[in-house]
Write a protein that holds these residues in place. Structure first.
Motif, short mmCIF file in Angstrom:
data_model
loop_
_atom_site.label_atom_id
_atom_site.label_comp_id
_atom_site.label_asym_id
_atom_site.label_seq_id
_atom_site.Cartn_x
_atom_site.Cartn_y
_atom_site.Cartn_z
N TYR A 24 38.29 15.18 43.50
CA TYR A 24 39.50 15.61 44.18
C TYR A 24 40.30 14.39 44.64
O TYR A 24 41.52 14.34 44.48
N GLY A 25 39.60 13.41 45.19
CA GLY A 25 40.26 12.21 45.70
C GLY A 25 40.89 11.37 44.61
O GLY A 25 41.97 10.81 44.80
N ALA A 28 44.05 13.04 43.66
CA ALA A 28 45.05 12.82 44.72
C ALA A 28 45.67 11.42 44.61
O ALA A 28 46.88 11.25 44.76
N ALA A 29 44.84 10.43 44.32
CA ALA A 29 45.33 9.04 44.22
C ALA A 29 46.30 8.85 43.06
O ALA A 29 47.10 7.92 43.07
N THR A 31 48.64 10.95 42.30
CA THR A 31 49.87 11.71 42.58
C THR A 31 50.76 10.95 43.55
O THR A 31 50.39 9.90 44.07
N GLY A 33 51.45 11.41 46.70
CA GLY A 33 51.24 11.84 48.07
C GLY A 33 50.30 12.98 48.34
O GLY A 33 50.20 13.44 49.48
N ALA A 34 49.56 13.44 47.35
CA ALA A 34 48.61 14.52 47.60
C ALA A 34 47.35 13.96 48.28
O ALA A 34 47.04 12.79 48.16
N SER A 35 46.65 14.84 48.98
CA SER A 35 45.34 14.51 49.54
C SER A 35 44.29 15.27 48.74
O SER A 35 44.61 16.19 47.97
N ALA A 36 43.04 14.91 48.93
CA ALA A 36 41.95 15.62 48.26
C ALA A 36 41.97 17.10 48.63
O ALA A 36 41.73 17.97 47.78
N ARG A 37 42.28 17.40 49.86
CA ARG A 37 42.34 18.81 50.30
C ARG A 37 43.47 19.55 49.61
O ARG A 37 43.35 20.74 49.30
N MET A 38 44.57 18.86 49.36
CA MET A 38 45.68 19.49 48.64
C MET A 38 45.28 19.81 47.20
O MET A 38 45.67 20.85 46.66
#
Length: 97
Positions: A24-25, A28-29, A31, A33-38
């Protein structure tokens, strides 16, 4: 969630090769601005019948997340040749990119 970021997440997931996984992380990296939770939320919100390889996304600890589809995820990954060690982890060499 910003629709552009959501689209980035889904595009990255669609590019994960068969027999490989990513976290997930890591997604996110890649993108804007996404986070792993996103990333997790984007996966959770996918409609039934979608074609994305959601099962290729795992936790940073190289394990499956604790969710209702974990048994199906494990089966699909094994079918693609991904092995799990005795602690339920996936080998680092299977990680993409």
């Amino acid at each position: 969630m910003n629709p552009d970021v959501r689209e980035q997440i889904l595009t990255i997931i669609s590019e994960i090769p068969s027999g490989r996984v990513t976290s997930y992380g890591r997604i996110a990296a890649m993108t804007d601005g996404a986070s792993a939770r996103m990333v997790a939320r984007a996966l959770r919100d996918l409609p039934s019948g979608h074609e994305l390889p959601w099962f290729r996304v795992v936790t940073a600890s190289r394990k499956l997340a604790d969710h209702g589809g974990a048994d199906e995820q494990r089966k699909r990954l094994i079918d693609e040749g991904v092995a799990f060690d005795e602690r339920g982890r996936i080998a680092q060499e299977r990680f993409w990119p």
